[in-house]
Write a protein that holds these residues in place. Sequence first.
Motif, short mmCIF file in Angstrom:
data_model
loop_
_atom_site.label_atom_id
_atom_site.label_comp_id
_atom_site.label_asym_id
_atom_site.label_seq_id
_atom_site.Cartn_x
_atom_site.Cartn_y
_atom_site.Cartn_z
N LEU A 102 -15.65 -36.80 12.26
CA LEU A 102 -14.42 -36.06 12.53
C LEU A 102 -13.32 -36.61 11.64
N SER B 31 -13.34 -25.62 8.47
CA SER B 31 -12.17 -25.85 9.31
C SER B 31 -11.35 -27.02 8.81
N ASN C 277 -12.00 -30.03 9.53
CA ASN C 277 -11.96 -31.07 10.56
C ASN C 277 -13.12 -32.05 10.55
N SER C 278 -14.14 -31.81 9.75
CA SER C 278 -15.24 -32.77 9.71
C SER C 278 -15.93 -32.73 8.36
#
Lengths: 79, 119, 229
Positions: free
Chosen positions: C114, C178, C180-181
Amino acid sequence: MSGDLEHDERLVLSELLNHVLDKGVVLTGDVTIAIGGIDLVRAGLSLYLSSVEALEGRGPRVGGGETDALSVLPGERGS
Amino acid sequence: MPEHDPDEPVLERSRGSGAAFERELHALAPALPERIDADPEHVETGLARLVLTVIELLRDVLEHQAVRRMDGGALSDEEVERLGLALMRLDERMQELKNVFGLTDEDLNIDLGPLGRLR
Amino acid sequence: MLYLYCLVSAGREPPPPSLRGVAGAPVRQVAVQTIAAWVSDLPSAIEAVTPELVRAHDGVVREAMRAETPLPARFGQSFPDESTLRRALEERREGIARGLERVRGAVEMTVRLLLDAAAPGPAERPAVGSGREYMAWLRERQRAAEGARQRAGFLQTRVAQAVGGLARGEARSGASASGNSATISHLVACGDVTRYRHLVHELSEREPELRLMLSGPWAPYSFAELPGA
């Protein structure tokens, strides 16, 4: 580390999709465009780009994270 | 001989990361199809997606080069202004094209491996 | 049409007769000299991506992995007939053989990290403004993206350092769609999977702020690319 079972199933699917859709061997590097099941055009896509400065010898060299020249081949990663 | 179990892979998470990984269930953009076939309804979208992805890739490189030239100090104020306006208009046109074909940035967000994604 | 699951060595055990793949179709082997492909005969090409189809695809790949690590094919590849497939296998035969050698006796382990929602990037593109303002906005957006890339790379390197010599190969992904990761995958000898898990567990305990998700073993999807085009 531990996890809730239901959430984990969806995460596993998510990871599975990530592996199966974006990775894995691609046997042909071409794109075949067909209409009505009849192959019409086969295109090998290959792009090599270089900044005007680099071409004219004025720009910094490629490497060290700079992307003056960018080579993109579908089914391959990076330059 | 592999010793592992052929069943689904085991998955483990850091303590307390469950909700965050749940949120990270993003829509994965499928790989570009190797064969764009189809009935007339789909053929345009598939082709459009291929073409727009290539244009977005080029546009990203153009934008990077433009910023580099600006930061390099070799451009006059007027040139920076002209470049900015042209890129801004190009961006507007691309948004329109994407709308026409119902494609989002995610649809065109190909993974360039070590170079990351377009967005 | 022939739907492709994976590439294997020709001399290995063929697919079991009871094995079912995509759309419940049986699986057979098409060999060209020392290499072979596992395929199903289907009436038409796959056009949709559904969890069932994806699981069926991976299910066949995992079955192949029982005897010997295959090169998994990306989902969705079909060939109009067997001769087209054979031609493709012929053309890439050496690369495929080398690829199989590279993954022999190994599996893929994947760690998803993450990424902190760190310094937020610039707002939406300025609706109206001067060209100069637009250029400044572009610059900020590029810097934010570069910063995110570097942070992801830093985290990926932490994992790589933790597993050290167990990694026969490494593959990193950029940030997810996204943002996010990001993931880092390693090619690990089958016998080292338990130790790999242990090292990642230890890393997670040592650094609780490093939020990660470990999955595997996978067939080596991230290590299956053939050299050249």
